[in-house]
Each structure stands twice: as structure tokens, then as C-alpha cells.
Design an enzyme around this catalytic site. Structure first.
Site, PDB file in Angstrom:
ATOM      1  N   GLU A 250       0.856  -1.198   0.000  1.00 56.52           N
ATOM      2  CA  GLU A 250       0.000   0.000   0.000  1.00 56.52           C
ATOM      3  C   GLU A 250       0.881   1.234   0.000  1.00 56.52           C
ATOM      4  OE1 GLU A 250      -2.911   0.212   3.214  1.00 56.52           O
ATOM      5  OE2 GLU A 250      -2.889  -1.954   3.279  1.00 56.52           O
ATOM      6  N   LYS A 252       2.393   4.407   1.348  1.00 58.23           N
ATOM      7  CA  LYS A 252       2.594   4.858   2.726  1.00 58.23           C
ATOM      8  C   LYS A 252       2.503   6.384   2.727  1.00 58.23           C
ATOM      9  CE  LYS A 252       5.617   4.542   6.675  1.00 58.23           C
ATOM     10  NZ  LYS A 252       5.372   5.944   7.017  1.00 58.23           N
ATOM     11  N   ARG A 257      -1.902   9.756  11.397  1.00 57.46           N
ATOM     12  CA  ARG A 257      -2.712   8.550  11.520  1.00 57.46           C
ATOM     13  C   ARG A 257      -3.933   8.862  12.362  1.00 57.46           C
ATOM     14  NH1 ARG A 257      -0.298   2.622  12.841  1.00 57.46           N
ATOM     15  NH2 ARG A 257      -2.239   1.440  12.772  1.00 57.46           N
ATOM     16  N   ARG A 272      -2.572   8.838  16.797  1.00 53.45           N
ATOM     17  CA  ARG A 272      -1.757   7.633  16.984  1.00 53.45           C
ATOM     18  C   ARG A 272      -1.479   7.387  18.455  1.00 53.45           C
ATOM     19  NH1 ARG A 272       3.059   6.068  17.912  1.00 53.45           N
ATOM     20  NH2 ARG A 272       4.140   4.432  16.754  1.00 53.45           N
ATOM     21  N   GLU A 302      -4.861   7.421   7.088  1.00 49.77           N
ATOM     22  CA  GLU A 302      -3.796   8.414   7.185  1.00 49.77           C
ATOM     23  C   GLU A 302      -4.366   9.659   6.517  1.00 49.77           C
ATOM     24  OE1 GLU A 302      -0.962   7.667   8.753  1.00 49.77           O
ATOM     25  OE2 GLU A 302       0.440   9.231   8.141  1.00 49.77           O
ATOM     26  N   PHE A 342      -7.016   2.679   5.405  1.00 46.35           N
ATOM     27  CA  PHE A 342      -6.266   1.438   5.161  1.00 46.35           C
ATOM     28  C   PHE A 342      -6.716   0.271   6.040  1.00 46.35           C
ATOM     29  CE2 PHE A 342      -3.567   4.051   7.988  1.00 46.35           C
ATOM     30  CZ  PHE A 342      -3.413   3.190   9.073  1.00 46.35           C
ATOM     31  N   ARG A 419       4.142  -4.130  17.543  1.00 45.82           N
ATOM     32  CA  ARG A 419       4.973  -3.891  16.372  1.00 45.82           C
ATOM     33  C   ARG A 419       5.477  -5.252  15.924  1.00 45.82           C
ATOM     34  NH1 ARG A 419       7.218   0.559  14.567  1.00 45.82           N
ATOM     35  NH2 ARG A 419       7.112   1.756  16.495  1.00 45.82           N
ATOM     36  N   LYS A 425       7.412  -1.647   6.791  1.00 49.36           N
ATOM     37  CA  LYS A 425       7.503  -0.378   6.082  1.00 49.36           C
ATOM     38  C   LYS A 425       8.763  -0.351   5.241  1.00 49.36           C
ATOM     39  CE  LYS A 425       8.819   1.809  10.443  1.00 49.36           C
ATOM     40  NZ  LYS A 425       8.280   2.551  11.565  1.00 49.36           N
TER      41      LYS A 425
HETATM   42  P1  ATP Z   1       5.543   3.852  13.850  1.00 48.99           P
HETATM   43  O1  ATP Z   1       4.147   4.362  13.659  1.00 48.99           O
HETATM   44  O2  ATP Z   1       5.793   2.591  13.118  1.00 48.99           O
HETATM   45  O3  ATP Z   1       6.014   3.855  15.268  1.00 48.99           O
HETATM   46  P2  ATP Z   1       6.349   6.330  12.816  1.00 48.99           P
HETATM   47  O4  ATP Z   1       5.299   7.011  13.586  1.00 48.99           O
HETATM   48  O5  ATP Z   1       7.705   6.947  12.761  1.00 48.99           O
HETATM   49  O6  ATP Z   1       6.535   4.847  13.208  1.00 48.99           O
HETATM   50  P3  ATP Z   1       6.500   5.414  10.235  1.00 48.99           P
HETATM   51  O7  ATP Z   1       7.667   4.623  10.665  1.00 48.99           O
HETATM   52  O8  ATP Z   1       6.796   6.428   9.220  1.00 48.99           O
HETATM   53  O9  ATP Z   1       5.793   6.149  11.399  1.00 48.99           O
HETATM   54  O10 ATP Z   1       5.391   4.386   9.670  1.00 48.99           O
HETATM   55  C1  ATP Z   1       4.228   3.938  10.260  1.00 48.99           C
HETATM   56  C2  ATP Z   1       3.068   4.886  10.021  1.00 48.99           C
HETATM   57  O11 ATP Z   1       2.753   5.030   8.630  1.00 48.99           O
HETATM   58  C3  ATP Z   1       1.743   4.400  10.557  1.00 48.99           C
HETATM   59  O12 ATP Z   1       1.645   4.576  11.945  1.00 48.99           O
HETATM   60  C4  ATP Z   1       0.726   5.224   9.795  1.00 48.99           C
HETATM   61  O13 ATP Z   1       0.533   6.452  10.457  1.00 48.99           O
HETATM   62  C5  ATP Z   1       1.432   5.530   8.492  1.00 48.99           C
HETATM   63  N1  ATP Z   1       0.795   4.965   7.285  1.00 48.99           N
HETATM   64  C6  ATP Z   1       0.703   5.606   6.094  1.00 48.99           C
HETATM   65  N2  ATP Z   1       0.120   4.856   5.160  1.00 48.99           N
HETATM   66  C7  ATP Z   1      -0.205   3.683   5.752  1.00 48.99           C
HETATM   67  C8  ATP Z   1      -0.827   2.499   5.290  1.00 48.99           C
HETATM   68  N3  ATP Z   1      -1.237   2.353   4.015  1.00 48.99           N
HETATM   69  N4  ATP Z   1      -0.974   1.484   6.172  1.00 48.99           N
HETATM   70  C9  ATP Z   1      -0.572   1.613   7.459  1.00 48.99           C
HETATM   71  N5  ATP Z   1       0.031   2.719   7.952  1.00 48.99           N
HETATM   72  C10 ATP Z   1       0.224   3.751   7.121  1.00 48.99           C
END
Ligand code: ATP
Length: 592
Positions: A250, A252, A257, A272, A302, A342, A419, A425
Site C-alpha cells: 500500500e 505509505k 494517523r 496515533r 492516514e 487502510f 509492532r 515499512k
Molecule cells: P511507527 O508508527 O511505526 O512507530 P512512525 O510514527 O515513525 O513509526 P512510520 O515509521 O513512518 O511512522 O510508519 C508507520 C506509520 O505510517 C503508521 O503509523 C501510519 O501512520 C502511516 N501509514 C501511512 N500509510 C499507511 C498504510 N497504508 N498502512 C498503514 N500505515 C500507514
């Protein structure tokens, strides 16, 4: 339950740093606590009155707490500040000065946990004009009835400084031991917590219904589910290997979030971190009411800010405009958002977290009616490296950070609060700033919307290709223009309007208006990305792919000193792209 009993436990907890010992103390505390009070005991042990997502805090500043203390002790400001300087902790100050007070007044009935808790609730809920004085009054009343040790903990709680070192996880351990017989059944308690974010409620259900109740614990609308999180890998190969060769990829998106809870027309949006952010997004609330067909549901998306004029996604920092209370109305107009859904975790009484991903996706598709603002995350099933790489590049070109690749097998449930490798990712691990500005030729325009109606909202810009002697599009720019700029460009471009695309312009995009390539402007962007829609350096790197400037912004400089043929060339863009790549690896180099 007497508050003094609870305070005895606080004192014991305070003296230990060993998690095992803490767990034992908590087991004994919970054992002693009546089931109807256990949620309150849990919250107070954590130094709060409600679970975090409720967003109601006691919020008493040290200065105010001191005022309350003064009222019940007749102690002078000077003395109080001396104590404060010496002891450095309001709780200890209270314990000391209340001892002195004891000689003057006799406290009447002993405090109970229920009484203290209800007064705390009153403090938390008192708002509006005069609320500060009222809060102090309530606190003073409470302190007047408290013993020195009780006062110490009361003050620590109301000022948000209860630091017993007890973590949510330690409480779950204690509950599992007491109500489930051993820590081995902890996972059930953890799940209950992860799907409710309310540890007090988990304790209450455990105390009243035992392990069976915990096993049957259900998702409920209004209680945020802790989000499932992803692991990270750096190559398509590794990802596919980890997922046994297949997955759903998907886009990103790079925004905020959201977990959206819908119960008929009542909508709550959680961040989040499970904060209630509903008030920041009244537009999302209205849209969800219209586009989501289920009566009761919990969805995840998102949310990304969109450039009104180019329709392109903006960097997530633009959502900051939603954080300022007074500017939300303005932000809705200037920084509208798109939601990319999503996941779905609950629909009309049915828990979807236990279902595999593709089933959830189908359900999501069935309850969501897409609109300009409400979208499904772009997704494809992938089974080979090439497809995944191509999708990844496409995602980046569309303004995304990369892709999420998710497991699709039977095991691919929604694991709240965890996690794990079910979601991976795949982001670019470089973020290179474009150091140089580029000079680009205006070849097309798009009609403005909202505040920009009647002018151009965005301009289509091109580089010069020496070998072909053409102008190739490289970005659509909508930011960086002042109102005067917009007016100026509107006038300047009037005489350059054409009824069709100029013969020397190569473009896949359809502009609303085409111009004779004449005006050169200076632009800065975030980086160069591959793009299926721009013609700059097309087919040079990859078939059917060109290069584009991500997040372009007009610097305010009109390059009247440059002819269109003096604009930045496609070759230069390729060089910049190569330099960017070089920062990560020498591989994948593109030859000019
Ligand atoms: P994490 O949420 O994993 O702790 P982070 O806040 O730094 O890390 P990223 O590492 O960039 O965020 O990646 C995860 C985040 O990506 C998710 O929490 C969500 O907010 C976002 N996201 C964007 N598109 C999607 C998608 N298609 N499916 C799931 N999450 C997505």
C-alpha cells in the site's frame, strides 16, 4: 476503602525499584480493594483520574497547589518557599506543613478512596470562568481532611507528579497473577488493554468477572484501540522473503494517523497516541458521516494535507495548522485534507481485528464510498520484486514516503498495540534536501480554486532539453506565491495564452491553459523523484518514467535575465538525481 490504606501501599511502592516486588505489592493491593473501587485505585496509582484518551487532567500548577496548602495551614509565603527550596517536592512540603497544622485543627472523618477520587473528578471537570479559584477551594477542602502522608500523595497527584514508577505493564502482570493465576495468561489481559486503552476498565472486568470476563473482553466504540505498528526493511527482496513471497503493498502516506470511531452520527477521532483530536478536524467528521455506510465502525486512515490548487499531497508539517484552535476554520479552507483509509477494526458489533487482512480490506471497501476527500489507500497484491519496486517508485512519485507491505495469510490479523513483521515499512532511507534552486519555464496553468479563483492556482513548469530542443514538464507548482505574485502572473501570462499545447512542449499532463514557453521562474524543491507523469528525462532512467521535483515552491524570483533555453536542463536534473542517489549507494546510477 480508606484512603489511608491506599497511601500505605503508595509508600511501599515508592520505596522499591524492583519490578517483581512492585508486582507483589500491587497483587496485595488489588486483593484488598473492593471490585467497585479497583478502577479508581488503578488510576490513582498511575497518578491520573481517567485513562489518557479521555483528555481530562487535574491540571493544577504548583503555584496553585501551594495556595491551597497555605489556606489550610496559615503558613506564610516565605516559609512555604523556604520549605520548597529545601525539600524540592510539593508532596514533601505538604507532609511537613500539614504535620504542623495537626496541632491546630482536628480532622474529622477519615478520607475514603471514593471520596478523594470524586473530589479529584470535580477538580478535573471544573472549567470556565472562576474555575481556578474553585479548584483551589476543592483542593483546600480535601487537604483540610487529610493526614500528612495523605496530603503528600494528594498533592503529587493533583500536580501530575505522582511518580511511583508503576508502569501499565506492571499492573497487567499483577492482574494476571491475581485473577488469572499466573503471568502466563497475561496475553489476555494485554489484549483487553490494547483494544480499550483503559487499564482501569481491564482491572474492573478482571475483578468482577475474572479471567473469563477478560477473555470475552470486547472492543467498544469510543475506546481507542492501540495501533498496530510496522517493522522496517530496506529492500524488496528482504520484505518478500519475510512475507513468504507475497503481500499487499500500500502507499505509505505521510500525514497523521487517525483512528475514527463512528456510532451513527457521533464521530470521534483519535490520534496515533490515543488523544482525542476530533475538534481539529470538523471537515473529517462531516465527511465520515456522509461516506461511511456502517452504523457503528472503527476505521483507520492516514490524513494528508492537500494543495488546493495542484491537488498534490503536502508535507505532513502542514497539518500543524490544525493544531491552533483559533485557526481551524481557516486551515480547513487553506489546507484541506484527504483521508486514505487502510483498515477497519470493527463493524456493527463484529470485531474485525481477529480477521485476516484481505477480509478486512474487502469489508472496508464495502462500507466506504469514495469521494474526492475520502479514499482507499492505494493497494496491490505483490508476489515479485519487480512489481514491488515499481509500486514503490510510483508511491514516491505520487508524494508518498514509500510503501507498507502487509502479510495476507491466515495469520494476518490486526495485532493491536504490537509492532511486528505482519506489516513492513519500506521507506527511502535518505531525505536529501535539494540544495540548488532550479530555473523553470512556465508552460501551462491550472485555474485556481477557493481564494485563488479567477487566477491561476498552479503552474505547470518545464526544463529545457538541449538535444530535443523541447521543454519537458518537471512539476506543478502552487506554493510560494503571494497574492501580488498571483495577480502579476495572471497579467503577464495573458498575452502568452495559446489555444493548444505549444509544439515544443512535451507534456503528458493536460493543463487548463497552455502558454508560449517564455517566462522563467526560480523554484526550490525537496528532492528529485521518479515520475510517471512528467516528461523530464523520460525513458532515460527507466521506461515510461521521467523525473519530477517533489514539493516545489516558487522562491519569489522571476528570472527575467534568462531566456527559456537558459532554463535548467533535463541533463542537470538527471545529475541532481544521481547526486542524490550517490548519497545512499553507488548503485542504480543513471548515465547522462
Ligand atoms: P511507527 O508508527 O511505526 O512507530 P512512525 O510514527 O515513525 O513509526 P512510520 O515509521 O513512518 O511512522 O510508519 C508507520 C506509520 O505510517 C503508521 O503509523 C501510519 O501512520 C502511516 N501509514 C501511512 N500509510 C499507511 C498504510 N497504508 N498502512 C498503514 N500505515 C500507514
Amino acid at each position: 476503602m480508606l484512603f489511608s490504606e491506599l497511601v500505605e501501599y503508595f509508600e511501599r511502592l515508592e520505596k522499591t525499584t524492583s519490578r517483581i516486588e512492585m508486582t507483589d505489592i500491587l497483587v496485595s493491593l488489588f486483593h484488598k480493594t473492593p471490585s467497585e473501587t479497583i478502577d479508581k485505585v488503578v488510576y490513582l496509582t498511575l497518578g491520573v483520574v481517567y485513562p489518557e484518551y479521555v483528555g481530562l487532567e487535574l491540571g493544577i500548577a504548583d503555584k496553585l497547589a501551594l495556595r491551597a496548602l497555605k489556606q489550610v495551614t496559615n503558613i506564610t509565603d516565605k516559609q512555604l518557599s523556604e520549605y520548597m527550596a529545601k525539600l524540592g517536592d510539593l508532596g514533601l512540603v505538604a507532609e511537613t506543613v500539614i504535620t504542623k497544622k495537626e496541632q491546630m485543627t482536628l480532622f474529622s472523618e477519615p478520607l475514603t478512596v471514593e471520596k478523594v477520587y470524586s473530589l479529584f473528578e470535580k477538580i478535573a471537570k471544573t472549567t470556565g470562568e472562576g474555575s481556578i479559584d474553585l479548584k483551589i477551594q476543592i483542593l483546600a477542602g480535601l487537604l483540610a481532611q487529610a493526614s500528612p502522608k495523605e496530603a503528600k500523595h494528594i498533592l503529587r497527584i493533583v500536580t501530575g507528579k505522582m511518580r511511583l514508577g508503576v508502569a501499565d505493564m506492571t499492573i497487567l502482570d499483577a492482574l494476571a497473577i491475581l485473577y488469572g493465576g499466573s503471568k502466563d495468561v497475561r496475553e489476555h489481559f494485554e489484549r483487553a488493554y490494547n483494544i480499550s486503552s483503559d487499564i482501569g476498565l481491564v482491572a474492573k472486568v478482571a475483578a468482577t468477572e475474572g479471567l473469563e470476563g477478560i477473555k470475552k473482553f470486547k472492543i467498544s466504540i469510543g475506546k481507542p484501540i492501540r495501533p498496530m505498528l510496522a517493522e522496517r526493511l530496506a529492500s524488496a527482496d528482504e520484505i518478500l522473503e519475510k512475507l513468504d513471497g507475497k503481500g499487499m503493498a500500500e502507499y505509505k502516506y505521510d500525514g497523521e494517523r487517525m483512528q475514527i470511531h463512528k456510532s451513527n452520527d457521533k464521530i470521534i477521532i483519535y490520534s496515533r497516541r490515543q488523544e482525542n483530536i476530533t475538534h481539529q478536524y470538523p471537515d473529517v467528521v462531516e465527511e465520515v458521516k456522509k461516506q461511511i455506510k456502517a452504523k457503528e465502525t472503527i476505521l483507520e486512515c492516514e490524513t494528508v494535507a492537500i494543495d488546493v490548487n495542484t491537488g498534490e499531497m503536502l508535507p505532513f508539517q502542514e497539518l500543524m495548522h490544525r493544531k491552533r484552535k483559533k485557526e481551524i476554520e481557516k486551515a480547513i479552507e487553506e489546507y484541506p485534507v484527504n483521508m486514505f483509509f487502510f483498515d477497519v477494526l470493527y463493524i456493527d458489533g463484529e470485531d474485525f481485528t481477529v480477521k485476516p487482512l484481505l477480509e478486512r480490506r474487502h469489508a472496508l471497501e464495502s462500507i466506504l464510498q469514495e469521494s474526492e476527500m475520502t479514499r482507499l489507500s492505494k493497494a496491490i497484491l505483490v508476489g515479485d520484486k519487480e512489481t514491488l519496486e515499481r509500486f514503490f517508485e510510483e508511491a514516491v512519485a505520487a508524494g508518498c514516503e514509500g510503501v507498507m507491505v502487509k502479510a495476507v495469510g491466515k495469520e494476518s490479523i490486526y495485532r493491536a498495540g504490537a509492532r511486528g513483521w505482519l506489516w513492513i515499512k519500506y521507506k527511502r532511507d535518505y531525505k536529501s534536501e535539494m540544495i540548488d534552486t532550479v530555473d523553470l519555464v512556465i508552460v501551462g496553468g491550472f485555474y485556481g480554486r477557493g481564494k485563488r479563483s479567477g487566477r491561476y492556482g498552479a503552474l505547470l513548469l518545464a526544463v529545457y532539453d538541449k538535444t530535443r530542443d523541447t521543454f519537458q514538464t518537471v512539476c506543478k507548482v502552487g506554493s510560494g506565491f503571494t497574492d501580488e505574485d498571483l495577480e502579476k502572473f495572471h497579467q503577464m501570462l495573458e498575452s502568452l495564452k495559446l489555444s493548444h499545447k505549444h509544439a515544443r512542449v512535451e507534456s503528458i499532463m493536460e493543463a487548463d491553459v497552455w502558454f508560449e514557453p517564455k517566462i522563467v521562474i526560480e523554484v526550490i524543491g525537496a528532492e528529485i523523484t521518479q515520475s510517471p507523469v512528467h516528461t523530464c528525462a523520460r525513458d532515460k532512467i527507466k521506461k515510461d518514467t521521467g523525473l519530477a521535483i517533489r514539493f516545489p515552491r516558487y522562491t519569489g524570483r522571476l528570472r527575467t535575465d534568462k531566456k527559456p533555453e537558459d532554463a535548467t536542463t533535463a541533463e542537470e536534473i538527471i545529475e541532481m538525481y544521481n547526486r542524490q542517489l550517490k548519497k545512499i549507494t553507488e548503485a542504480e546510477k543513471v548515465s547522462v
